[in-house]
Design a protein around this motif. Structure first.
Motif, PDB file in Angstrom:
ATOM      1  N   ASN A  70     -12.897 -97.739   5.036  1.00 13.68           N
ATOM      2  CA  ASN A  70     -13.141 -99.251   4.780  1.00 13.68           C
ATOM      3  C   ASN A  70     -13.932 -99.046   3.276  1.00 13.68           C
ATOM      4  O   ASN A  70     -14.991 -98.160   3.187  1.00 13.68           O
ATOM      5  CB  ASN A  70     -13.760 -99.597   5.716  1.00 13.68           C
ATOM      6  CG  ASN A  70     -14.545-101.026   5.321  1.00 13.68           C
ATOM      7  OD1 ASN A  70     -15.776-101.247   5.473  1.00 13.68           O
ATOM      8  ND2 ASN A  70     -13.773-102.189   5.049  1.00 13.68           N
ATOM      9  N   LEU A  71     -13.693 -99.871   2.409  1.00 16.48           N
ATOM     10  CA  LEU A  71     -14.629 -99.641   1.050  1.00 16.48           C
ATOM     11  C   LEU A  71     -15.168-101.319   0.844  1.00 16.48           C
ATOM     12  O   LEU A  71     -14.223-102.246   1.075  1.00 16.48           O
ATOM     13  CB  LEU A  71     -13.668 -99.404  -0.136  1.00 16.48           C
ATOM     14  CG  LEU A  71     -14.086 -99.730  -1.535  1.00 16.48           C
ATOM     15  CD1 LEU A  71     -15.227 -98.285  -1.610  1.00 16.48           C
ATOM     16  CD2 LEU A  71     -13.160 -99.549  -2.620  1.00 16.48           C
ATOM     17  N   THR A  72     -16.519-101.132   0.839  1.00 15.89           N
ATOM     18  CA  THR A  72     -17.099-102.425   0.595  1.00 15.89           C
ATOM     19  C   THR A  72     -17.628-102.572  -0.845  1.00 15.89           C
ATOM     20  O   THR A  72     -18.275-101.430  -1.372  1.00 15.89           O
ATOM     21  CB  THR A  72     -18.280-102.749   1.415  1.00 15.89           C
ATOM     22  OG1 THR A  72     -19.194-101.687   1.378  1.00 15.89           O
ATOM     23  CG2 THR A  72     -17.588-102.832   2.955  1.00 15.89           C
ATOM     24  N   ILE A  73     -17.838-103.775  -1.596  1.00 21.10           N
ATOM     25  CA  ILE A  73     -18.565-103.948  -2.766  1.00 21.10           C
ATOM     26  C   ILE A  73     -19.659-105.048  -2.557  1.00 21.10           C
ATOM     27  O   ILE A  73     -19.336-106.176  -2.548  1.00 21.10           O
ATOM     28  CB  ILE A  73     -17.408-104.547  -3.827  1.00 21.10           C
ATOM     29  CG1 ILE A  73     -16.539-103.536  -4.216  1.00 21.10           C
ATOM     30  CG2 ILE A  73     -18.455-104.626  -4.941  1.00 21.10           C
ATOM     31  CD1 ILE A  73     -15.351-103.971  -5.186  1.00 21.10           C
ATOM     32  N   LEU A 124     -17.007-108.222  -1.159  1.00 25.70           N
ATOM     33  CA  LEU A 124     -15.622-107.698  -0.925  1.00 25.70           C
ATOM     34  C   LEU A 124     -15.492-106.524   0.156  1.00 25.70           C
ATOM     35  O   LEU A 124     -16.409-105.521   0.028  1.00 25.70           O
ATOM     36  CB  LEU A 124     -14.839-107.241  -2.196  1.00 25.70           C
ATOM     37  CG  LEU A 124     -13.405-106.951  -2.187  1.00 25.70           C
ATOM     38  CD1 LEU A 124     -12.449-108.374  -1.446  1.00 25.70           C
ATOM     39  CD2 LEU A 124     -13.076-106.469  -3.411  1.00 25.70           C
ATOM     40  N   SER A 125     -14.388-106.899   0.939  1.00 23.02           N
ATOM     41  CA  SER A 125     -14.177-105.620   1.990  1.00 23.02           C
ATOM     42  C   SER A 125     -12.738-105.245   2.185  1.00 23.02           C
ATOM     43  O   SER A 125     -12.099-106.359   2.186  1.00 23.02           O
ATOM     44  CB  SER A 125     -14.855-105.826   3.517  1.00 23.02           C
ATOM     45  OG  SER A 125     -14.420-104.908   4.033  1.00 23.02           O
ATOM     46  N   ILE A 126     -12.273-103.851   2.119  1.00 21.24           N
ATOM     47  CA  ILE A 126     -11.149-103.562   2.029  1.00 21.24           C
ATOM     48  C   ILE A 126     -10.755-102.494   3.087  1.00 21.24           C
ATOM     49  O   ILE A 126     -11.540-101.293   2.870  1.00 21.24           O
ATOM     50  CB  ILE A 126     -10.352-103.378   0.654  1.00 21.24           C
ATOM     51  CG1 ILE A 126     -10.460-104.558  -0.140  1.00 21.24           C
ATOM     52  CG2 ILE A 126      -8.839-103.064   0.700  1.00 21.24           C
ATOM     53  CD1 ILE A 126     -10.013-103.910  -1.787  1.00 21.24           C
ATOM     54  N   GLY A 127      -9.943-102.620   4.126  1.00 20.03           N
ATOM     55  CA  GLY A 127      -9.637-101.656   4.848  1.00 20.03           C
ATOM     56  C   GLY A 127      -8.320-101.256   5.241  1.00 20.03           C
ATOM     57  O   GLY A 127      -7.474-102.055   5.102  1.00 20.03           O
ATOM     58  N   GLY A 128      -8.190-100.197   5.728  1.00 21.29           N
ATOM     59  CA  GLY A 128      -6.745 -99.589   6.643  1.00 21.29           C
ATOM     60  C   GLY A 128      -6.927 -98.797   7.548  1.00 21.29           C
ATOM     61  O   GLY A 128      -7.971 -97.979   7.756  1.00 21.29           O
ATOM     62  N   SER A 129      -6.087 -98.919   8.477  1.00 24.95           N
ATOM     63  CA  SER A 129      -6.306 -98.196   9.792  1.00 24.95           C
ATOM     64  C   SER A 129      -4.883 -97.811  10.256  1.00 24.95           C
ATOM     65  O   SER A 129      -3.663 -98.066   9.855  1.00 24.95           O
ATOM     66  CB  SER A 129      -6.709 -98.875  10.836  1.00 24.95           C
ATOM     67  OG  SER A 129      -7.831 -99.851  10.561  1.00 24.95           O
ATOM     68  N   PHE A 130      -4.749 -96.356  10.961  1.00 26.00           N
ATOM     69  CA  PHE A 130      -3.405 -95.658  11.465  1.00 26.00           C
ATOM     70  C   PHE A 130      -3.831 -95.231  12.859  1.00 26.00           C
ATOM     71  O   PHE A 130      -5.127 -94.665  12.954  1.00 26.00           O
ATOM     72  CB  PHE A 130      -3.213 -94.658  10.496  1.00 26.00           C
ATOM     73  CG  PHE A 130      -1.864 -93.831  10.874  1.00 26.00           C
ATOM     74  CD1 PHE A 130      -0.781 -94.429  10.611  1.00 26.00           C
ATOM     75  CD2 PHE A 130      -2.018 -92.749  11.451  1.00 26.00           C
ATOM     76  CE1 PHE A 130       0.539 -93.894  10.994  1.00 26.00           C
ATOM     77  CE2 PHE A 130      -0.988 -92.040  11.885  1.00 26.00           C
ATOM     78  CZ  PHE A 130       0.385 -92.654  11.598  1.00 26.00           C
ATOM     79  N   LEU A 131      -3.014 -94.991  13.519  1.00 22.75           N
ATOM     80  CA  LEU A 131      -2.841 -94.257  14.784  1.00 22.75           C
ATOM     81  C   LEU A 131      -1.572 -93.871  15.303  1.00 22.75           C
ATOM     82  O   LEU A 131      -0.673 -94.357  15.352  1.00 22.75           O
ATOM     83  CB  LEU A 131      -3.658 -95.279  15.878  1.00 22.75           C
ATOM     84  CG  LEU A 131      -2.939 -96.255  16.775  1.00 22.75           C
ATOM     85  CD1 LEU A 131      -1.915 -95.883  17.897  1.00 22.75           C
ATOM     86  CD2 LEU A 131      -3.873 -97.430  17.287  1.00 22.75           C
ATOM     87  N   MET A 132      -1.924 -92.849  16.325  1.00 19.34           N
ATOM     88  CA  MET A 132      -0.621 -92.373  16.793  1.00 19.34           C
ATOM     89  C   MET A 132      -1.206 -92.094  18.481  1.00 19.34           C
ATOM     90  O   MET A 132      -2.058 -91.586  18.695  1.00 19.34           O
ATOM     91  CB  MET A 132       0.000 -90.955  16.430  1.00 19.34           C
ATOM     92  CG  MET A 132       0.509 -91.260  15.002  1.00 19.34           C
ATOM     93  SD  MET A 132       1.251 -89.628  14.427  1.00 19.34           S
ATOM     94  CE  MET A 132      -0.252 -88.438  14.383  1.00 19.34           C
TER      95      MET A 132
END
Length: 269
Positions: free
Chosen positions: A115-118, A122-130
């Motif tokens: 997650n990246l915040t300014i 602004l906040s931008i995030g990405g997620s992944f799982l197995m």
């Protein structure tokens, strides 16, 4: 009548001055925007369908895409560089949900989020799982596996906020070799806070398709709401959240009279 006591959060955590941290125990799995904030910072009483699914007591049952809490080991990095914030976490966990100590498949699940915040803008995030799972009852056990990903963005400016989030999951059936299933959903939230009186007006639109194998199971929910925030004393905060969800099923044959009113009173000190 049986009485059950369950833990919500129970973990050890260590973080150094650089921002590296390690956590061990039962805690949030790093997936989705809700991982980055506490419940008291949420704008709605209910979490979206992609995060919690739907309970059969309130509509057509559907399992969530996002994991909740689980038992495992989490490591990551959390630090602010002036106005830029960077949060990263990866977790090895059981994959069975909260309060289950054993691992049904003997293979740990893995989830990661960045997650990246300014500033607060602004906040931008990405997620992944197995997650490899074993379902059924002995001796009839079946191996299945989930592969999921998500993306989210949030914007806060001059009392207004906009948030968007998407998540999808593919489930494979190794034992039975049946066709893979695919589910996905998204939400779009907006609101405005009148800071002078502590009133916040919010609205959410969300859609969830629990399975691509059916043509009539999509759910579309629209939730308007109003929140009131009040600071009673230093470090003593009262909040009242009120929302009403219009639940729209995809076809007339599946329509239910299941609209939902939610009220939440929260006092923090």
């Amino acid at each position: 009548r049986k009485l059950f006591v369950e833990l919500r959060d129970a973990y050890f955590n260590y973080q150094n001055s650089v921002g590296l941290f390690i956590s061990l125990g039962q805690l949030k799995v790093p997936f989705g925007m809700h991982y980055d904030r506490s419940t008291s910072s949420e704008h709605f009483v209910q979490f979206p369908l992609i995060a919690v699914g739907e309970d059969i007591a309130f509509g057509y049952q559907a399992s969530a895409i996002m994991p909740g809490r689980d038992i495992g080991l989490q490591v990551g990095f959390k630090r602010k560089f002036d106005k830029i914030g960077l949060n990263f976490a990866v977790m090895l966990y059981n994959g069975n949900g909260a309060n289950y100590f054993a691992n049904d498949s003997d293979s740990p699940a893995v989830a990661t989020r960045i997650n990246l915040t300014i500033g607060s803008l602004l906040s931008i995030g990405g997620s992944f799982l197995m997650n490899k799972r074993r379902v059924g009852e002995a001796p009839q056990l079946f191996d299945e596996s989930d592969l999921a990903f998500g993306a989210d963005i949030g914007l806060h400016i001059a009392g207004f906020f906009l948030e968007g989030e998407f998540a999808a999951r593919k489930t494979s059936y190794e034992t039975t070799q049946q066709e893979d299933t695919f589910s996905f959903g998204f939400r779009a939230d907006a609101g405005y806070l009148v800071k002078a009186i502590g009133l916040e007006f919010v609205v959410r639109f969300e859609m969830f398709d629990p399975s691509n194998l059916f043509d009539d199971d999509q759910l579309m929910y629209i939730t308007p709401g109003v929140n009131w925030y009040c600071r009673l004393f230093p470090d003593h905060n009262l909040s009242v959240r009120l929302s009403y969800t219009f639940k729209l099923e995809q076809t007339d044959t599946r329509k239910l009279n299941n609209d939902q009113l939610n009220i939440l009173l929260q006092y923090r000190f």
